[in-house]
Design a protein around this motif. Structure first.
Motif, PDB file in Angstrom:
ATOM      1  N   GLN A   1      39.444  48.243  37.517  1.00  0.00           N
ATOM      2  CA  GLN A   1      38.162  48.442  38.207  1.00  0.00           C
ATOM      3  C   GLN A   1      37.595  49.836  37.942  1.00  0.00           C
ATOM      4  O   GLN A   1      36.409  49.991  37.681  1.00  0.00           O
TER       5      GLN A   1
ATOM      6  N   LYS B   1      30.675  42.583  33.340  1.00  0.00           N
ATOM      7  CA  LYS B   1      31.129  41.643  34.362  1.00  0.00           C
ATOM      8  C   LYS B   1      32.650  41.641  34.339  1.00  0.00           C
ATOM      9  O   LYS B   1      33.260  41.441  33.298  1.00  0.00           O
ATOM     10  N   GLY B   2      33.239  41.884  35.476  1.00  0.00           N
ATOM     11  CA  GLY B   2      34.682  41.957  35.551  1.00  0.00           C
ATOM     12  C   GLY B   2      35.107  43.192  36.316  1.00  0.00           C
ATOM     13  O   GLY B   2      34.282  43.787  37.000  1.00  0.00           O
ATOM     14  N   PRO B   3      36.340  43.591  36.239  1.00  0.00           N
ATOM     15  CA  PRO B   3      37.386  43.065  35.361  1.00  0.00           C
ATOM     16  C   PRO B   3      38.037  41.784  35.893  1.00  0.00           C
ATOM     17  O   PRO B   3      37.973  41.491  37.093  1.00  0.00           O
ATOM     18  N   PHE B   4      38.658  41.071  34.974  1.00  0.00           N
ATOM     19  CA  PHE B   4      39.425  39.862  35.273  1.00  0.00           C
ATOM     20  C   PHE B   4      40.862  40.132  34.833  1.00  0.00           C
ATOM     21  O   PHE B   4      41.098  40.494  33.681  1.00  0.00           O
ATOM     22  N   VAL B   5      41.806  39.956  35.755  1.00  0.00           N
ATOM     23  CA  VAL B   5      43.177  40.435  35.519  1.00  0.00           C
ATOM     24  C   VAL B   5      44.163  39.276  35.427  1.00  0.00           C
ATOM     25  O   VAL B   5      44.091  38.315  36.179  1.00  0.00           O
TER      26      VAL B   5
ATOM     27  N   PHE C   1      43.640  42.891  31.212  1.00  0.00           N
ATOM     28  CA  PHE C   1      42.400  42.585  31.903  1.00  0.00           C
ATOM     29  C   PHE C   1      41.276  42.409  30.894  1.00  0.00           C
ATOM     30  O   PHE C   1      41.331  42.928  29.770  1.00  0.00           O
ATOM     31  N   ALA C   2      40.266  41.638  31.294  1.00  0.00           N
ATOM     32  CA  ALA C   2      39.125  41.336  30.439  1.00  0.00           C
ATOM     33  C   ALA C   2      37.849  41.817  31.122  1.00  0.00           C
ATOM     34  O   ALA C   2      37.733  41.787  32.350  1.00  0.00           O
TER      35      ALA C   2
ATOM     36  N   GLN D   1      33.587  41.318  30.459  1.00  0.00           N
ATOM     37  CA  GLN D   1      32.564  40.663  29.641  1.00  0.00           C
ATOM     38  C   GLN D   1      31.341  41.581  29.577  1.00  0.00           C
ATOM     39  O   GLN D   1      30.847  42.039  30.607  1.00  0.00           O
TER      40      GLN D   1
END
Lengths: 121, 121
Positions: A8, A68-72, A77-78, A80
């Motif tokens: 984050q 957009k994110g993060p995705f963990v 983590f990703a 976009q």
């Protein structure tokens, strides 16, 4: 710092273009990967990545960036990214995903996954 | 079929909820990973993944799904999902990234990367 917090903080610093803050999360031997051919396909180490960023800053006029994110998941983590950018006089809307791998509290690898123009909707 | 074509066909089939079409891209020994604890954290094989989907179909009322992608690097592609879904009577906006690994023309692994409520913007 757990990966959620690191992810984050990093994403927020990128979104706000606070270079010193997001670069603080790079490991000294960070590897940066792009899908295309050529010298940008793989950069190893902080110095090479600094040069890559310098190239980008000289050649790209960035009109806007949305993250957009993060995705963990686990140690990855990703984020976009949607970018409105002019390179070599041509203005493009680019969409990509940055996939980051964390080791020992630093980003050990970043790899950029590209959308195709007709494939991103 | 190259990964770009596979990724686009798969993503389109998921977006349009054409189950038979997207399941055709699963390897028989596909592994499906979720970040949370419990039995859904790892499903191995087509039969287990069919059961996971059956559980989802029984327990989730999906109001809308938006897909963005696919984004490709090497043998992997990512899809960013936004879902409006009611589970156990509670309606939520969920954002996640599906990260898919392709081997021998089939999806060998899918792993879902979650955004946190305050981390996705």
């Amino acid at each position: 710092m757990d990966i959620q917090t690191l992810a984050q903080n990093f994403t927020k610093a990128v979104a706000e273009d606070r270079e010193a803050d997001y670069k603080a999360y790079w490991a000294d031997d960070i590897v940066s990967l792009e899908p295309q051919e050529g010298e940008m396909s793989r950069c190893e180490g902080r110095e090479a990545l600094e040069q890559k960023h310098a190239w980008w800053n000289q050649n790209a006029e960035v009109h806007s960036v949305n993250t957009k994110g993060p995705f963990v998941y686990g140690d990855q983590f990703a984020v976009q990214y949607d970018m409105d950018v002019t390179i070599d006089g041509e203005r493009n809307q680019m969409s990509e995903v940055g996939l980051y791998t964390v080791k020992d509290g630093k980003i050990a690898e970043e790899r950029f996954m590209y959308g195709s123009e007709d494939g991103v909707s």
